[in-house]
Scaffold this active site. Sequence first.
Site, PDB file in Angstrom:
ATOM      1  N   SER A 136      -7.287  -8.344   8.953  1.00  0.00           N
ATOM      2  CA  SER A 136      -6.062  -7.555   8.896  1.00  0.00           C
ATOM      3  C   SER A 136      -6.430  -6.088   9.075  1.00  0.00           C
ATOM      4  CB  SER A 136      -5.384  -7.794   7.537  1.00  0.00           C
ATOM      5  OG  SER A 136      -4.247  -6.980   7.393  1.00  0.00           O
ATOM      6  N   LYS A 162      -4.849  -9.306  12.913  1.00  0.00           N
ATOM      7  CA  LYS A 162      -3.501  -9.016  12.397  1.00  0.00           C
ATOM      8  C   LYS A 162      -3.348  -7.507  12.316  1.00  0.00           C
ATOM      9  CE  LYS A 162      -1.601  -9.276   7.826  1.00  0.00           C
ATOM     10  NZ  LYS A 162      -1.343 -10.100   6.623  1.00  0.00           N
ATOM     11  N   LYS A 164      -0.982  -4.242  11.197  1.00  0.00           N
ATOM     12  CA  LYS A 164       0.140  -3.762  10.398  1.00  0.00           C
ATOM     13  C   LYS A 164       1.061  -2.957  11.310  1.00  0.00           C
ATOM     14  CE  LYS A 164      -1.115  -5.243   6.300  1.00  0.00           C
ATOM     15  NZ  LYS A 164      -0.274  -6.164   5.515  1.00  0.00           N
ATOM     16  N   ASP A 189       2.234  -7.705  10.934  1.00  0.00           N
ATOM     17  CA  ASP A 189       2.766  -7.771   9.564  1.00  0.00           C
ATOM     18  C   ASP A 189       3.469  -6.454   9.252  1.00  0.00           C
ATOM     19  OD1 ASP A 189       3.304  -8.120   6.890  1.00  0.00           O
ATOM     20  OD2 ASP A 189       1.216  -8.366   6.256  1.00  0.00           O
ATOM     21  N   GLU A 214       5.085 -11.290  10.591  1.00  0.00           N
ATOM     22  CA  GLU A 214       5.062 -11.495   9.141  1.00  0.00           C
ATOM     23  C   GLU A 214       5.989 -10.502   8.436  1.00  0.00           C
ATOM     24  OE1 GLU A 214       1.033 -11.746   7.724  1.00  0.00           O
ATOM     25  OE2 GLU A 214       1.556 -11.271   5.649  1.00  0.00           O
ATOM     26  N   ASP A 239       5.673 -13.722   3.647  1.00  0.00           N
ATOM     27  CA  ASP A 239       4.651 -13.411   2.643  1.00  0.00           C
ATOM     28  C   ASP A 239       5.374 -13.036   1.346  1.00  0.00           C
ATOM     29  OD1 ASP A 239       2.783 -12.088   1.039  1.00  0.00           O
ATOM     30  OD2 ASP A 239       1.969 -10.815   2.611  1.00  0.00           O
ATOM     31  N   LYS A 263      -0.487 -16.591  -0.746  1.00  0.00           N
ATOM     32  CA  LYS A 263      -1.409 -15.814  -1.576  1.00  0.00           C
ATOM     33  C   LYS A 263      -1.275 -16.360  -2.984  1.00  0.00           C
ATOM     34  CE  LYS A 263      -0.849 -11.567   1.081  1.00  0.00           C
ATOM     35  NZ  LYS A 263      -0.196 -10.227   1.095  1.00  0.00           N
ATOM     36  N   GLY A 291      -4.531 -12.529   1.966  1.00  0.00           N
ATOM     37  CA  GLY A 291      -5.396 -11.829   1.015  1.00  0.00           C
ATOM     38  C   GLY A 291      -4.735 -10.576   0.484  1.00  0.00           C
TER      39      GLY A 291
HETATM   40  O1  OSB Z   1       0.738  -8.034   3.371  1.00  0.00           O
HETATM   41  O2  OSB Z   1      -0.881  -9.319   3.775  1.00  0.00           O
HETATM   42  C1  OSB Z   1      -0.464  -8.291   3.250  1.00  0.00           C
HETATM   43  C2  OSB Z   1      -3.367  -6.292   1.746  1.00  0.00           C
HETATM   44  C3  OSB Z   1      -2.764  -5.797   0.616  1.00  0.00           C
HETATM   45  C4  OSB Z   1      -1.440  -6.069   0.372  1.00  0.00           C
HETATM   46  C5  OSB Z   1      -0.706  -6.849   1.276  1.00  0.00           C
HETATM   47  C6  OSB Z   1      -1.309  -7.376   2.412  1.00  0.00           C
HETATM   48  C7  OSB Z   1      -2.665  -7.064   2.663  1.00  0.00           C
HETATM   49  C8  OSB Z   1      -3.383  -7.484   3.855  1.00  0.00           C
HETATM   50  C9  OSB Z   1      -4.889  -7.590   3.763  1.00  0.00           C
HETATM   51  O3  OSB Z   1      -2.854  -7.661   4.926  1.00  0.00           O
HETATM   52  C10 OSB Z   1      -5.383  -8.984   3.717  1.00  0.00           C
HETATM   53  C11 OSB Z   1      -6.839  -9.059   3.296  1.00  0.00           C
HETATM   54  O4  OSB Z   1      -7.126  -9.152   2.074  1.00  0.00           O
HETATM   55  O5  OSB Z   1      -7.710  -9.045   4.170  1.00  0.00           O
HETATM   56 MG    MG Z   2       1.620  -9.636   4.428  1.00  0.00          MG
END
Ligand code: OSB
Ligand code: MG
Length: 372
Positions: A136, A162, A164, A189, A214, A239, A263, A291
């Site tokens: 991510s 992924k 953001k 995401d 996402e 999520d 998660k 995660g």
């Molecule tokens: O939305 O998936 C999410 C990290 C912190 C809070 C929300 C998210 C995330 C990530 C990172 O996208 C995922 C990772 O731990 O590699």
């Molecule tokens: Mg997410």
Amino acid sequence: MEIEKIELYGVQMPLARPFRTSFGVTSSRHVILVRVIERGGEEGWGEVVAGEGPWYSYETYETALYVLDKFLIKNVLDCEDISKNNVWAVMSRVKGHNMAKAALEMAVWDLEARLASQPLSRFIGGVRSRIESGVSIGIAGSVSELLKIIGTRLDEGYLRIKLKIEPGWDVDVLSRVRREYPDVPLQVDANAAYRLRDLKTLLKLDEFDLLMLEQPFEHDDLNGHAILSRKLRTPICLDESITSLNALKTAYKLGAVEVVNLKPGRVGGYTEGLAIYRFAVDVGLGFWIGGMLETGIGRGHLVALASLPGVSYPNDISASSRYWKEDIVEPLWVQRNGYIDVPNKSGIGVEVKWGALKKYLEWQREYRKART
Ligand code: OSB
Ligand code: MG
């Protein structure tokens, strides 16, 4: 079994690089590690994944500490015969606060797997010897910087990227990413940054051959997700919205979800997480493990879940080095050719590296069973 003692460790760990999402920047994580110890001396570990502020959900590491300290730990210590089968019910008088509950619940599951001398992966029905590792990538300072980071992550071997997104960091960015990397498995995401009035922008995402979009809308906007899902070819992944099996069933009934990001912290641990898994697989939804920038302890639990046979996409589970200058477990989590090995050792399969933990330790507490 009887839990004799519960220890909490409050650590603050700087991330290898700041992570920016639509809800803010994280440079350093406050993590609470939970260690449960049973009468015979065996231990289990869990991790509070709540953030520094209530940006991803209403929980923070401090609300989790409050709820653990004031309610949950007592519930578990007072129980004469705690097990993976009843620990969720023992905590059920507390509404919500799933991240606080999950840390304790998952520590009990780890402990029980260790007592059974089984890897947690096999203990929960996992079948894989290695799991698919995705990465991510946060919002960057510029598109050229983002393109460089993507290149580095692909060179490292990650199977999918992924990104953001948020309003203003979406369509133009993605068209430049696709020009540079036309065939890379890619998904995005939004962490709830859009509203239904952004429909025109969101519909343009269909151009980019994304694995999924996402959480475009707010966690409780299942109706909005259902409307978008009818118009968008790109599958909708939820999520933040999926806080329980009931939430998933409602989303599914409405047509608001095609892929589930599970998660365990968000849903209170294994009990609810595995129920969500079974439902998702039964009705044919896509499924993968997300995660929350976990330390190596939390990542061990994610790896166990990602070894389940019904996981159908790469996971947000990356190597220790992607998150931390120094992770607090040994062995470290290593990604090779896009995969992370599932440990054969019992429980989560990694041990706390006390020397590293002590460097980041801010406080610790312990709680003992009240003896009559
Ligand atoms: O939305 O998936 C999410 C990290 C912190 C809070 C929300 C998210 C995330 C990530 C990172 O996208 C995922 C990772 O731990 O590699
Ligand atoms: Mg997410």
